[in-house]
Every structure is written in C-alpha cells, then in structure tokens.
Design an enzyme around this catalytic site. Sequence first.
Site, PDB file in Angstrom:
ATOM      1  N   LYS A 112       1.331  37.825 -10.345  1.00  0.00           N
ATOM      2  CA  LYS A 112       2.183  36.387 -10.075  1.00  0.00           C
ATOM      3  C   LYS A 112       1.004  35.929 -11.026  1.00  0.00           C
ATOM      4  O   LYS A 112       0.677  34.800 -11.485  1.00  0.00           O
ATOM      5  CB  LYS A 112       2.766  35.780  -9.061  1.00  0.00           C
ATOM      6  CG  LYS A 112       3.879  36.458  -8.669  1.00  0.00           C
ATOM      7  CD  LYS A 112       4.222  36.627  -7.451  1.00  0.00           C
ATOM      8  CE  LYS A 112       5.959  36.496  -7.074  1.00  0.00           C
ATOM      9  NZ  LYS A 112       6.689  36.838  -5.999  1.00  0.00           N
ATOM     10  N   GLN A 135       4.329  34.501  -0.232  1.00  0.00           N
ATOM     11  CA  GLN A 135       4.801  35.497  -0.508  1.00  0.00           C
ATOM     12  C   GLN A 135       5.786  35.884   0.691  1.00  0.00           C
ATOM     13  O   GLN A 135       5.680  36.302   2.255  1.00  0.00           O
ATOM     14  CB  GLN A 135       4.014  36.636  -0.909  1.00  0.00           C
ATOM     15  CG  GLN A 135       4.241  37.655  -1.482  1.00  0.00           C
ATOM     16  CD  GLN A 135       5.341  38.644  -2.623  1.00  0.00           C
ATOM     17  OE1 GLN A 135       4.712  37.165  -3.393  1.00  0.00           O
ATOM     18  NE2 GLN A 135       6.089  38.775  -2.587  1.00  0.00           N
ATOM     19  N   ASP A 169       9.921  28.022  -5.397  1.00  0.00           N
ATOM     20  CA  ASP A 169      10.179  29.972  -4.881  1.00  0.00           C
ATOM     21  C   ASP A 169      11.397  29.019  -4.925  1.00  0.00           C
ATOM     22  O   ASP A 169      12.586  29.681  -5.295  1.00  0.00           O
ATOM     23  CB  ASP A 169      10.433  30.267  -3.971  1.00  0.00           C
ATOM     24  CG  ASP A 169       8.843  31.299  -4.593  1.00  0.00           C
ATOM     25  OD1 ASP A 169       9.561  31.562  -5.700  1.00  0.00           O
ATOM     26  OD2 ASP A 169       8.563  31.511  -3.424  1.00  0.00           O
TER      27      ASP A 169
END
Length: 297
Positions: free
Chosen positions: A53, A97, A120
């Site tokens: 990422k 994460q 997200d």
Amino acid sequence: MTATIIDGKAVAEHLRTRVAARTATLAQQAIVPGLAVVLVGEDPASQVYVGSKTKQAEAAGIRHFDHRLPVSTNTAQLISLVQELNARRDVHGILVQLPLPASVDSAAVLAAIDPAKDVDGFHAVNAGRLALGQEATVPCTPLGCLILIRQVLPQMAGKRALVIGRSNIVGKPMAQLLLQNDCTVTIAHSRTRDLPGICAESEIVVAAIGRPKAVAGDWLRPGAVVIDVGINRIADGSGKTKLVGDVDYAGALARAGAITPVPGGVGPMTIACLLLNTLNAAIRAHLGAKAELLSPY
Ligand code: NDP
C-alpha cells in the site's frame, strides 16, 4: 466455452495511472494527498499488505505517514492516535490495518476515524450512506470488484447477481453496489440452503468466503461473470504453498463467461481503490464537497 480472464493487474494499473495523473494536477495547487497507515504488531501478512500500500501510494504521488506500533498497544492509545490523525490537515486518509490484536476493541478504533478520512469505507456513517444510496466512501475491495465486473458487463441492469459472504467489509457493501447498479441481488452465507441451485441462476457471482474451492465450476450458470475475492494459502503438493481463491478456477474456466484469477484479480484492485479513495478525500478536504472527484471508471 473458455472464460475470458479479467486482468485485475492491468485494470488496477490503469486506475493507479489515472490517480497519479490527478495527483500531479493537484500538486500544481500545492495539494498533496496524505495517507496515514497504522499497523499494530508483527503479523507477516499485514506487513506485506502495508508494504504494498505504501509503495503504491508513493508511486501515485500520495504522501504516506507510517505508524508502526507494538502488539502491546491498547485501545485507548490507538484511539488517541486516530484522534491526532483526524486533526491533521496533511492527512486525508487513515488506514488502520486489520486484523488488530484480539485485545484491542477494533470496532471502537474504526468508529473513532473521522468519516471524511475513512478511506477504507468501514465507518458506520459511510456504510449507512452507501445503504441509503447517498455519496459515500465505498470499501475498496467491493469497489474494485464492481470496476472489474463493468469491464466485461457494462450494462448490469436486471442481471441476477449472487454475493456469497455477508461480511461488513466485502459481502454487504458488494451487495449494495450491485443493487445500486440495478441488479437483482441474492446474498448467500454459511446458512444458505441450495447454494448450487442459486449459483445456477446467477449471471454474476461474487465469492467472498475464505474457503478454497468452495464454489464448484459445475455450479455456475454457463456464461456467468465470476469475481473471486477469496485469498487462501494452500499446499501446492511439492512442499510449498500457493494462493488460490474461493472458486474452483479450472472448473469455472470451462463454464463461466469471464473470471478473475487469484492472484492477479481482485487483490490489486483493492489497493488501487484505496489510492482512489485517498485522492478523493484530499479533493473534498481542500476543494470542497462540490469539487469534481476522480471517477472509479
Ligand atoms: P469473513 O470470514 O468475514 O466472511 C466470510 C463469509 O463467508 C461469511 O459471511 C460466511 O457466512 C460465508 N461463508 C463461510 N462458509 C460458507 C459456505 N460454506 N457457504 C457460503 N458462505 C459461507 O471474510 P471476508 O469477507 O473478510 O473475506 C472473504 C475472503 O476474501 C477471504 O478469503 C479474504 O482473505 C478475502 N479478501 C480478499 C481481499 C482482496 O483484496 N482480494 C480483501 C478482503 C478479503 P456467515 O456470515 O454465515 O459466517
């Protein structure tokens, strides 16, 4: 019939190139999208994901701020970091994460993220907006799946779509997106009866289960578009391991109209969509809610 293989790597690269081009334009206005990445503990898979990422963010001109914290970090400490990141003007997206260590209240941490920085798309505000058909930050994996479906099926209206899996991060938002695109949507899960029969009627199948070969090739309706979200590591028979999806790929190839491979299908799209969401969060933050966002397509 041999299915068309939907090249997620190529589609993701195209999206990343578009993100990079828009980022370059923003740089002329002294706007640099910023992504804060929070990783707790030493989970090897999470380290790999975070590494990809940040590398791809950098390549697209997105600045990243890495926060690597020990496994002993508690919920209050994480919430406090999130609040700090919420307040920063140079951070437009916050990525925590998952999975977090079991001792951390993940829901509380995700709820603390400013919905405007929730790249997200996991926050209840964004999930609610998506369900209401309002403008929302859409979770990256289902958004990536939708982009891939559109590659081979630009007109989805009226299609029978099956989503297998009802998680908050993949299955449910995927079903919402297909509904928004006027599909007739069925959501299946571990308690669903006669999954083969439902598959046989479905023109679009999105499998997000987490079990190798959970969907047999001969369950599929001939010509179906199959999107395989699953990532399962299995023994390859020679003492090593390999990644496979949730669909029996060889069987499906002979029957489907189009299918995503694993790896090289949905996976690359997830990261490309994260970059897209970060860019669009920066555009909204600096240029206002009415500014033109970069379209996913
Ligand atoms: P979850 O474990 O949260 O959800 C799995 C879903 O599958 C559940 O709804 C479960 O039903 C359902 N299920 C389990 N067994 C069956 C079965 N036999 N028949 C039908 N449904 C079943 O997983 P996620 O949604 O987080 O992820 C799914 C897969 O996608 C995983 O392999 C994950 O690694 C992968 N993934 C890939 C990403 C990518 O970028 N490519 C990103 C995110 C996930 P129930 O609710 O009843 O338990």
